[in-house]
Design an enzyme around this catalytic site. Structure first.
Site, short mmCIF file in Angstrom:
data_model
loop_
_atom_site.label_atom_id
_atom_site.label_comp_id
_atom_site.label_asym_id
_atom_site.label_seq_id
_atom_site.Cartn_x
_atom_site.Cartn_y
_atom_site.Cartn_z
N TYR A 476 50.43 -45.16 -6.27
CA TYR A 476 51.67 -44.54 -5.81
C TYR A 476 51.96 -43.28 -6.62
O TYR A 476 51.87 -42.18 -6.13
CB TYR A 476 52.83 -45.54 -5.88
CG TYR A 476 54.07 -45.02 -5.18
CD1 TYR A 476 54.19 -45.14 -3.81
CD2 TYR A 476 55.09 -44.41 -5.89
CE1 TYR A 476 55.32 -44.65 -3.15
CE2 TYR A 476 56.22 -43.92 -5.24
CZ TYR A 476 56.32 -44.04 -3.87
OH TYR A 476 57.43 -43.54 -3.22
N SER A 556 53.67 -43.64 1.97
CA SER A 556 54.77 -42.74 1.63
C SER A 556 54.29 -41.73 0.59
O SER A 556 53.35 -40.98 0.87
CB SER A 556 55.97 -43.55 1.15
OG SER A 556 57.14 -42.77 1.10
N ASP A 639 60.75 -43.75 11.96
CA ASP A 639 60.87 -43.49 10.52
C ASP A 639 61.93 -42.43 10.28
O ASP A 639 61.84 -41.31 10.78
CB ASP A 639 59.52 -43.01 9.98
CG ASP A 639 59.43 -43.10 8.46
OD1 ASP A 639 60.47 -42.98 7.80
OD2 ASP A 639 58.31 -43.29 7.95
N HIS A 674 59.87 -46.68 8.40
CA HIS A 674 59.12 -46.45 7.17
C HIS A 674 58.50 -47.75 6.64
O HIS A 674 57.58 -47.71 5.83
CB HIS A 674 60.03 -45.83 6.12
CG HIS A 674 59.30 -45.12 5.04
ND1 HIS A 674 58.52 -44.00 5.26
CD2 HIS A 674 59.22 -45.36 3.70
CE1 HIS A 674 57.99 -43.59 4.12
NE2 HIS A 674 58.40 -44.39 3.16
#
Length: 702
Positions: A476, A556, A639, A674
């Site tokens: 991430y 993301s 989203d 999302h």
């Protein structure tokens, strides 16, 4: 400026660049010779037309791409077996940490084939559970979600938010706990609501967004403000108590002392700066005094009747804790009670005369009980390297609930009786997995600049490191978010077939404090990609796997990560799963709520920031004739955070440029956003596609 040529070309991607017929036959995609000149640099954008999600031509393109993706994924060998195993694994019970409120305990639980968790209330710690809110009854396809809930301090009422189709645009409602009926009060635009009940439950302070038409078009996702609502009143007439005249990008959260006197508002400005304001509610009108203002650091507040506890990384990257008398807010009157230590201080909870602190050392949780002066009483022993996931308590109570989990340990809820220090299991998840067959290691490797990065490895015991293990590398690296050991039942469909899961603690996260975060944000973002690529190189060097057996996955900000990794080192990976991603970093800030992320990434409107954004923006670094790994882009039409335009544009660009025979697929899901609130049925569909794709590319056998 934008140079838009009159000619518009239509091409069959499979026929471009002189490529061989071994390449997949993708649907036709229109390319337009659009070039922006930004700060003296020419920036081509051939697929800008795919930004317009409501355009019939874009919808047609999406339908054809989805159909192509289905034609590839649906015929993969072993798919039915993968889905059957995932169906079993996703039926494993999920349970949340209870929130106590005057002898009642509110918690969520999802069982079996339920699409969404059900909210329960328990009368007494050992009492019977009662279903209070079951959103599964509201939509047959499970696309209505419970976003959040706040019980009143007396446990009589529950404020909760519902959204539809994954859009997270919560509508606030109030439920009578005794009857299970809703009050007439209904408040829209309460996304990610922060809410604080008055002690007598006659009303509450809360955050909401503006109605369409009340702000300039396109700004509906900003202007988050604090209001007061008295039960029974018209919400349109609720008093705006904080936020008027402030930046539209402010993200205020609120807290109220148990006696209702001290109202504290913490406007967050990005992920590295916040302010704090305090009002004495006994004085009308409310007059907010600054506790922290214009300091380049993060501050959070825990409010008791007699003190405000301030957790901050100001001159303390791993955080420290202060106690502040609400009648004396000046900085010189603050009292430091927990100094910065080796651990990162993540959260603090006040329970009676006790401070419960959750901290993190090498990306693994620690739980300690302290006096109100900060002095250590004892550390609560945790069963293994893992994570505290949720804490439930009342400030005037005598008990503490916490959730614990790890890669090979599903969620367990523990109750600590602070009166006698007794710890007991309150609830646990039972699974039919033999965890003794698996092991977890934490390793350390050097990044490009020599910085030491930690990484978790999970897999079956006794696996030989011979370069042949199918491996998924996950990361991430942003927004101060920590990747700590967590339980995912679905992962075992991969682990039980000999797969290795690698999770790297990249810079940009918060695992090692604010310095670690800032080393991976703004102009330092390339460090994150270097850390991730170095993780892949280490896995190959140590013969955990090989480039032909290595996949990367992220969503993301993690989708940006995988997009950057595949464009910077396409030779290192065989497969990429890039989920709900940001990929056009030159224009990202122009869509949905993305202006909120400018403090994390920067903005191409600024010359210096454009330089670093353009230097890594994945969409702008796809090269014609490059051999890219097999890639699955995923996005949700609903989203409201990351616009699916990123997945559309990137998929079209890589399909055009790719010289390898590996497939480039895009999966755009309807009635999904999302990821928050996604029903189990849709999760099962997506997981089946992801693992079928990965198994096929990595040579995993059933």
């Amino acid at each position: 400026m934008t140079t838009r040529l009159v000619a518009v070309t239509t091409l069959l991607v499979c026929g471009t660049l002189g490529m061989t017929q071994t390449r997949p036959q993708y649907p036709a995609t229109k390319s337009e010779p659009i070039v922006d000149t930004l700060h003296g640099t020419a920036v081509p954008d051939p697929y800008r037309w795919l930004e317009e999600g409501d355009n019939p031509a874009v919808k047609e393109w999406t339908e054809k791409q989805n159909a192509y993706t289905r034609s590839f994924l649906d015929k993969l060998p072993g798919r039915d077996d993968i889905r059957a195993r995932l169906d079993t694994l996703t039926q494993i019970t999920g349970i949340g940490v209870p929130h106590p409120a005057s002898g009642k305990y509110f918690y969520v639980k999802r069982e079996g084939k339920q699409n969404q968790p059900v909210l329960y209330v328990r009368e007494g710690v050992n009492g019977a559970d009662r279903e209070l809110l079951n959103v599964n009854a509201l939509a047959a396809d499970g696309t209505t979600a419970l976003d959040w809930n706040f019980p009143s301090k007396d446990g009589r009422l529950l404020a909760y938010g519902l959204s539809v189709g994954g859009n997270e645009q919560s509508t606030l409602r109030i439920r009578d706990v005794a009857t299970g009926n809703d009050l007439p009060d209904t408040i829209p635009n309460a996304r990610a609501c922060s809410l604080a009940w008055l002690p007598d439950a006659s009303g509450f302070y809360y955050t909401r967004y503006p109605k369409a038409g009340s702000v300039p078009k396109g700004e509906e996702a900003y202007h988050r403000r604090v209001f007061f609502h008295k039960l029974g009143d018209n919400p349109d007439k609720d008093l705006n108590v904080f936020g008027t005249g402030r930046s539209k990008e402010d993200w205020p959260n609120i807290a109220l002392s148990p006696n209702g006197r001290w109202l504290v508002v913490t406007p967050q400005q990005g992920w590295a700066k916040s302010e704090i304001y305090v009002a004495d509610t006994t004085k009308k009108p409310l007059d907010f005094k600054p506790l922290v203002e214009k300091v380049p650091a993060l501050f959070s507040a825990i409010v008791s009747d007699n003190a405000i506890y301030i957790r901050t990384n100001d001159k303390a990257p791993r955080y420290k804790l202060y106690a502040v008398n609400p009648n004396h807010l000046e900085r010189t009157a603050w009292k430091e009670i927990i100094p910065e230590g080796q651990d990162v201080l993540e959260n603090v909870y006040v329970i009676d005369q006790t401070l419960a602190t959750v901290s993190m050392l090498k990306a693994s949780s620690r739980l300690r009980l302290r006096g109100l002066d900060g002095k250590l009483k004892r550390e609560i022993e945790l069963p293994m390297l893992g994570s505290i996931v949720g804490v439930g308590s009342e400030m005037n109570g005598k008990e503490l609930f916490y959730g614990f989990q790890s890669f090979t340990r599903p969620q367990e809820i523990m109750r600590v009786n602070l009166a006698n220090d007794e710890s007991k299991q309150w609830a646990a998840v039972k699974v039919d997995i033999n965890f003794d067959e698996y092991e977890v290691k934490q390793v350390e490797y050097p990044s490009k600049d020599g910085t030491k990065i930690t990484m978790f490895l999970a897999g079956k015991k006794g696996l030989k490191w011979d370069g042949n293990n199918p491996t998924i590398l996950y990361g991430y690296g942003g927004f101060n978010i920590n990747l700590t050991p967590s339980f995912s039942a679905a992962r075992f469909t991969f682990l039980e077939r000999g797969g290795v899961l690698a999770i790297a603690n990249l810079r940009g996260g918060g695992e090692y404090g604010e310095e670690w975060h800032q080393a991976g944000m703004m102009g330092n973002k390339q460090n994150v990609f270097n850390d991730f690529i170095a993780a892949g190189e280490w896995l190959v060097k140590e013969k955990v796997t090989s480039p032909n057996k290595l996949a990367i996955q992220g969503g993301s900000n993690g989708g940006l990560l995988t997009g950057a990794a595949m464009t910077q080192r396409p030779d290192l990976f065989r497969a990429v799963v890039c989920q709900v991603p940001l990929l056009d970093m030159v224009r990202y800030h122009q869509f949905l709520i993305a202006r909120l992320w400018i403090p994390e990434y920067g903005s191409a409107d600024q010359s210096d920031q454009f330089q670093w954004l353009h230097a890594y923006s994945p969409y702008h670094h796809v090269k014609n004739g490059e051999k890219y790994p097999a890639t699955l882009f995923t996005a949700g039409e609903g989203d409201s955070r990351v616009d699916p335009l990123h997945a559309r544009k990137m998929a079209a660009r890589v399909q055009e440029a790719n010289a390898s025979p590996h497939p480039i697929l895009v999966r755009i899901e309807t009635k999904a956003g999302h990821g928050a609130g996604k029903p189990r049925g849709k999760q099962l569909d997506e997981l089946t596609d992801v693992y079928s794709f990965l198994f096929n590319q990595l040579g995993v056998t059933n």
